[in-house]
Write a protein that holds these residues in place. Structure first.
Motif, mmCIF file in Angstrom:
data_model
loop_
_atom_site.group_PDB
_atom_site.id
_atom_site.type_symbol
_atom_site.label_atom_id
_atom_site.label_comp_id
_atom_site.label_asym_id
_atom_site.label_seq_id
_atom_site.Cartn_x
_atom_site.Cartn_y
_atom_site.Cartn_z
ATOM 1 N N HIS A 85 33.849 -18.863 32.937
ATOM 2 C CA HIS A 85 34.978 -18.075 33.445
ATOM 3 C C HIS A 85 35.510 -17.153 32.363
ATOM 4 N N SER A 86 36.141 -16.087 32.808
ATOM 5 C CA SER A 86 36.804 -15.161 31.906
ATOM 6 C C SER A 86 38.214 -14.905 32.407
ATOM 7 N N GLU A 87 39.133 -14.785 31.485
ATOM 8 C CA GLU A 87 40.523 -14.454 31.802
ATOM 9 C C GLU A 87 40.846 -13.135 31.126
ATOM 10 N N THR A 88 41.360 -12.181 31.896
ATOM 11 C CA THR A 88 41.730 -10.891 31.329
ATOM 12 C C THR A 88 43.120 -10.497 31.805
ATOM 13 N N LYS A 89 43.846 -9.828 30.933
ATOM 14 C CA LYS A 89 45.166 -9.321 31.298
ATOM 15 C C LYS A 89 44.983 -8.016 32.048
ATOM 16 N N VAL A 90 45.828 -7.817 33.060
ATOM 17 C CA VAL A 90 45.753 -6.593 33.854
ATOM 18 C C VAL A 90 46.982 -5.734 33.592
ATOM 19 N N ALA A 91 46.939 -4.493 34.075
ATOM 20 C CA ALA A 91 47.963 -3.494 33.768
ATOM 21 C C ALA A 91 49.379 -3.944 34.103
ATOM 22 N N ASP A 92 49.562 -4.702 35.186
ATOM 23 C CA ASP A 92 50.919 -5.100 35.573
ATOM 24 C C ASP A 92 51.450 -6.301 34.792
ATOM 25 N N GLY A 93 50.701 -6.725 33.773
ATOM 26 C CA GLY A 93 51.127 -7.862 32.958
ATOM 27 C C GLY A 93 50.605 -9.196 33.441
ATOM 28 N N PRO A 116 41.524 -19.875 24.863
ATOM 29 C CA PRO A 116 42.629 -19.536 25.768
ATOM 30 C C PRO A 116 42.791 -18.012 25.845
ATOM 31 N N SER A 117 43.128 -17.521 26.993
ATOM 32 C CA SER A 117 43.289 -16.079 27.228
ATOM 33 C C SER A 117 41.988 -15.318 27.029
ATOM 34 N N GLY A 118 40.874 -15.949 27.350
ATOM 35 C CA GLY A 118 39.568 -15.300 27.232
ATOM 36 C C GLY A 118 38.533 -16.082 28.018
ATOM 37 N N ASP A 119 37.313 -16.066 27.528
ATOM 38 C CA ASP A 119 36.252 -16.816 28.178
ATOM 39 C C ASP A 119 36.484 -18.312 27.996
ATOM 40 N N HIS A 120 36.059 -19.103 28.978
ATOM 41 C CA HIS A 120 36.207 -20.554 28.918
ATOM 42 C C HIS A 120 35.309 -21.181 29.974
ATOM 43 N N LEU A 121 35.167 -22.501 29.920
ATOM 44 C CA LEU A 121 34.515 -23.228 31.002
ATOM 45 C C LEU A 121 35.613 -23.710 31.934
#
Length: 158
Positions: A85-93, A116-121
């Motif tokens: 999985h990946s976690e990314t911040k988007v324009a609206d916060g 945290p706040s990035g790629d993870h399992l």
């Protein structure tokens, strides 16, 4: 003064957990004779709530196999399904999370951070509660190397 033996057991358990979390190195195969390996540094698994059915694993994965490879999946008996999985911040916060399509390329001699706040399992459908200090077997699935077994300790405090 109270009996120091119970306290000594706690100290030994904490020290053992620290050693396991520091660095875990896994061989591609017991038959491999060229010392090629993946390294897994600072691994831990956590969920945000005690009754959660989801959990995330974080670590730094290094490739010292002598070949480029690609992490294409993972599985564990503690969950019905494990995804890259990946976690990314988007324009609206806000934050978007989703599966990493095609896996994670890893050149020889390079590392990839699953943090945290990035790629993870991402572990979906936990089969039971995660217990602090529990050692969780996880199978990493590589395109070239095949299945590689690692152990990830549960650490709800990070």
């Amino acid at each position: 003064m109270k009996n120091p033996k119970p306290m000594m057991g706690v100290v030994v358990l904490i020290a053992l957990a620290a050693v396991v979390m520091a660095v875990v190195t896994v061989k591609i195969s017991p038959l491999d004779q060229n010392n090629a390996a993946f390294s897994v540094e600072q691994p831990y698994l956590r969920n945000d709530q005690a009754d959660a059915t989801l959990a995330r694993a974080f670590f730094v994965l290094g490739n010292q196999t002598g070949k480029e490879d690609r992490l294409i999946g993972a599985e564990s008996d503690v969950a019905e399904m494990v995804e890259l999985h990946s976690e990314t911040k988007v324009a609206d916060g806000g934050v978007e999370m989703g599966e990493i399509e095609g896996g994670v390329a890893l050149a020889d001699g390079e590392s990839h951070v699953f943090g945290p706040s990035g790629d993870h399992l991402m572990f979906f459908g936990l089969t039971g509660p995660l217990v602090q200090g529990q050692l969780v077997p996880v199978t990493l699935k590589f395109e070239v190397a095949g299945d590689v077994e690692i152990v990830v300790p549960v650490d709800q405090t990070r």
